[in-house]
Design a protein around this motif. Sequence first.
Motif, PDB file in Angstrom:
ATOM      1  N   THR A 194       0.809  -1.221   0.000  1.00  0.00           N
ATOM      2  CA  THR A 194       0.000   0.000   0.000  1.00  0.00           C
ATOM      3  C   THR A 194       0.840   1.268   0.000  1.00  0.00           C
ATOM      4  O   THR A 194       0.541   2.229  -0.719  1.00  0.00           O
ATOM      5  N   SER A 195       1.911   1.296   0.806  1.00  0.00           N
ATOM      6  CA  SER A 195       2.586   2.575   1.080  1.00  0.00           C
ATOM      7  C   SER A 195       4.092   2.584   0.851  1.00  0.00           C
ATOM      8  O   SER A 195       4.760   3.549   1.226  1.00  0.00           O
ATOM      9  N   ALA A 196       4.653   1.548   0.230  1.00  0.00           N
ATOM     10  CA  ALA A 196       6.114   1.467   0.097  1.00  0.00           C
ATOM     11  C   ALA A 196       6.705   2.490  -0.855  1.00  0.00           C
ATOM     12  O   ALA A 196       7.882   2.857  -0.723  1.00  0.00           O
ATOM     13  N   ASP A 197       5.931   2.979  -1.821  1.00  0.00           N
ATOM     14  CA  ASP A 197       6.508   3.827  -2.860  1.00  0.00           C
ATOM     15  C   ASP A 197       5.954   5.245  -2.883  1.00  0.00           C
ATOM     16  O   ASP A 197       6.306   6.033  -3.752  1.00  0.00           O
ATOM     17  N   ARG A 201       6.866   6.367   2.344  1.00  0.00           N
ATOM     18  CA  ARG A 201       7.739   5.219   2.127  1.00  0.00           C
ATOM     19  C   ARG A 201       8.757   5.020   3.248  1.00  0.00           C
ATOM     20  O   ARG A 201       9.058   3.881   3.604  1.00  0.00           O
ATOM     21  N   GLU A 202       9.306   6.101   3.814  1.00  0.00           N
ATOM     22  CA  GLU A 202      10.281   5.924   4.893  1.00  0.00           C
ATOM     23  C   GLU A 202       9.632   5.224   6.089  1.00  0.00           C
ATOM     24  O   GLU A 202      10.154   4.235   6.616  1.00  0.00           O
ATOM     25  N   GLN A 203       8.486   5.730   6.510  1.00  0.00           N
ATOM     26  CA  GLN A 203       7.774   5.100   7.618  1.00  0.00           C
ATOM     27  C   GLN A 203       7.358   3.679   7.264  1.00  0.00           C
ATOM     28  O   GLN A 203       7.402   2.778   8.112  1.00  0.00           O
ATOM     29  N   HIS A 205       8.783   1.397   5.354  1.00  0.00           N
ATOM     30  CA  HIS A 205       9.854   0.411   5.437  1.00  0.00           C
ATOM     31  C   HIS A 205      10.259   0.160   6.895  1.00  0.00           C
ATOM     32  O   HIS A 205      10.580  -0.976   7.262  1.00  0.00           O
ATOM     33  N   VAL A 206      10.242   1.194   7.698  1.00  0.00           N
ATOM     34  CA  VAL A 206      10.535   1.010   9.128  1.00  0.00           C
ATOM     35  C   VAL A 206       9.469   0.141   9.781  1.00  0.00           C
ATOM     36  O   VAL A 206       9.765  -0.820  10.501  1.00  0.00           O
ATOM     37  N   MET A 207       8.213   0.454   9.522  1.00  0.00           N
ATOM     38  CA  MET A 207       7.123  -0.281  10.154  1.00  0.00           C
ATOM     39  C   MET A 207       7.040  -1.722   9.650  1.00  0.00           C
ATOM     40  O   MET A 207       6.755  -2.636  10.413  1.00  0.00           O
ATOM     41  N   ALA A 208       7.300  -1.943   8.373  1.00  0.00           N
ATOM     42  CA  ALA A 208       7.254  -3.303   7.835  1.00  0.00           C
ATOM     43  C   ALA A 208       8.322  -4.166   8.504  1.00  0.00           C
ATOM     44  O   ALA A 208       8.074  -5.341   8.835  1.00  0.00           O
ATOM     45  N   ALA A 209       9.504  -3.598   8.715  1.00  0.00           N
ATOM     46  CA  ALA A 209      10.572  -4.345   9.388  1.00  0.00           C
ATOM     47  C   ALA A 209      10.195  -4.638  10.831  1.00  0.00           C
ATOM     48  O   ALA A 209      10.453  -5.733  11.346  1.00  0.00           O
ATOM     49  N   ALA A 210       9.571  -3.670  11.496  1.00  0.00           N
ATOM     50  CA  ALA A 210       9.158  -3.871  12.882  1.00  0.00           C
ATOM     51  C   ALA A 210       8.079  -4.948  12.979  1.00  0.00           C
ATOM     52  O   ALA A 210       8.107  -5.800  13.873  1.00  0.00           O
TER      53      ALA A 210
END
Length: 277
Positions: A194-197, A201-203, A205-210
Amino acid sequence: MTPRTALVTGASTGIGFETAIALKAAGFTVYAGARRVEKMEPLKDHGITVLSLDVTLEDSMASAVALVEAAHGRIDVLVNNAGYGSYGSLEEVPLAEGRRQFEVNVIGLARMTQLVIPAMRQARSGRIINISSIGGKMYEPLGAWYHGTKFAVEGMSDSLRLELKPHGIDVVIVEPAGTDTEWGTIAGQGLLATSADGPYREQAHVMAAALASTSGQVISTPASVVAKAIVRAATAKRPRTRYPVGRGAWSVLALRRVLPDRLFDVALWSSYKRFTG
């Protein structure tokens, strides 16, 4: 003495799967329901009856409850575990997906509860265990829809506890922290889709890793530990109103109570950024 009967929703994997096994071991007659019936085949080896159950479909929910009540008269314990996490910026998540998130996590829970109450009320006995999350007391960026549902479950459960108390029915909330299930991985994948690009996008990638860090990691809590807490909630003579469970659950909730919002914002974001180095 006739064993008490329990119905567990969302029992195909993770917390629901382990809860079905733990309740059976505790002496309950257990029915496990989920959409992915094939995933529940191993539960049959434990003497658990598996049901096709979709908490977004009225006929599916009504049929499952009717089947159990026809066999046993009533359901003694309902574990409302079915749910998932829909992540992504509020701006980018389609409203249809937001509605589905509430349909599964809140409306399905409410309808299952409606269906079991009449027989419980007639027997003046019963227990409804709603699986919330520490996410019902805190928040995360890009998690507005998910946390909105868990805040709703918390408020609904508190109200329900009071209105059902005169009828002999207990309502209990279980609040897991990060649990070692497929939940985090799936939520993270949805978030990136939904929001990677876009502008978030910064948030993202951080949230997906978390979120992914809860799957197969030492910092996460095994689903079996949450299942044990649910069994305690199901069997206690006078259950607590809430059972926070898992590594960090109590500390996170304590920080949320004592820290001002903006300071909690900083602490939360700093803790999540470590997952991306």
